[in-house]
Design an enzyme around this catalytic site. Structure first.
Site, PDB file in Angstrom:
ATOM      1  N   HIS A 101      93.356  12.445  58.687  1.00 54.60           N
ATOM      2  CA  HIS A 101      92.605  13.669  59.617  1.00 54.60           C
ATOM      3  C   HIS A 101      91.865  14.301  60.662  1.00 54.60           C
ATOM      4  CE1 HIS A 101      94.331  15.537  55.268  1.00 54.60           C
ATOM      5  NE2 HIS A 101      93.532  14.380  54.606  1.00 54.60           N
ATOM      6  N   CYS A 104      97.684  15.419  48.893  1.00 60.94           N
ATOM      7  CA  CYS A 104      96.560  15.181  49.886  1.00 60.94           C
ATOM      8  C   CYS A 104      96.338  17.044  49.318  1.00 60.94           C
ATOM      9  CB  CYS A 104      97.071  15.366  50.823  1.00 60.94           C
ATOM     10  SG  CYS A 104      95.997  16.078  52.621  1.00 60.94           S
ATOM     11  N   HIS A 145      94.794   7.395  55.195  1.00 60.66           N
ATOM     12  CA  HIS A 145      95.477   8.534  55.021  1.00 60.66           C
ATOM     13  C   HIS A 145      93.650   9.622  55.506  1.00 60.66           C
ATOM     14  CE1 HIS A 145      96.157  11.777  52.157  1.00 60.66           C
ATOM     15  NE2 HIS A 145      95.235  12.645  52.718  1.00 60.66           N
ATOM     16  N   GLU A 146      93.262   9.345  54.812  1.00 50.34           N
ATOM     17  CA  GLU A 146      91.969   9.914  55.154  1.00 50.34           C
ATOM     18  C   GLU A 146      91.386   9.949  56.464  1.00 50.34           C
ATOM     19  OE1 GLU A 146      90.561  12.256  53.393  1.00 50.34           O
ATOM     20  OE2 GLU A 146      91.420  11.402  52.070  1.00 50.34           O
TER      21      GLU A 146
HETATM   22 NI    NI Z   1      94.805  14.113  52.535  1.00 50.34          NI
END
Ligand code: NI
Length: 180
Positions: free
Chosen positions: A150, A104, A146-147
């Protein structure tokens, strides 16, 4: 357009739930500028995805761009630059999981082994405020999770189940490596 600073793990914005954008904002000038900045920042960093909270903007917005031949990722199925506004993931029932060595831009230098479902349904809006529904499988499903993590204050380390598999990237043998 500008390359913005990417904030790192420990910054409180990365742990907030980002707020949803409403239609008037999505089509407005401020969000256009923010997306331009995110694209510039992503390209400067050499990543494949960036969420707005990573540049300290706590809104439900992320971009993903996966090149067919990523220099660090081997050969991948391409995903052209796509802007996701207010994304909502639902995992398809009985989806298989697969692991990747995730990295990341907000956790520089580290990689962790994360297993995630490989078949998701996604609802999101584009920059015109139009609602879309799409399925993603395999690596694309991993990148989306994953994105969009956030946007709810989560980092890949929260999804790890074996902390012995949190390593410095220079000690990692490249295999199934994903770095946003
Ligand atoms: Ni990330």
């Amino acid at each position: 357009m500008a390359v913005r600073e990417i904030i790192r793990m420990g910054h409180p914005t990365l742990r907030k739930v980002a707020r949803q954008l409403h239609k008037e904002e999505i089509v407005g000038r401020e969000i256009r500028t923010l997306v331009d900045d995110m694209v510039d920042t992503l390209h400067a960093a050499g990543g494949i995805g960036l969420a707005a909270p990573q540049i300290n903007e706590s809104v439900q917005l992320a971009i993903i761009q996966i090149p067919k031949l990523g220099s660090r990722y081997g050969e991948l199925e391409e995903l052209p630059l796509t802007v996701f506004v207010n994304p909502e993931i639902s995992v398809v029932a009985n989806a298989c999981s697969a692991g990747n060595w995730e990295g990341c831009l907000s956790v520089p230098g580290l990689r962790g082994w994360v297993e995630r479902p490989q078949h998701i349904n996604l609802r999101y809006q584009d920059l015109e405020g139009v609602q879309h529904q799409r399925e993603f499988t395999g690596f694309h499903a991993t990148v989306c999770q994953h994105e969009f993590d956030h946007l709810t204050g989560h980092l890949f380390v929260d999804r790890m189940t074996d902390m012995t598999k949190l390593v410095f990237e220079d000690l990692l043998v490249p295999e199934n490596v994903y770095h946003d």
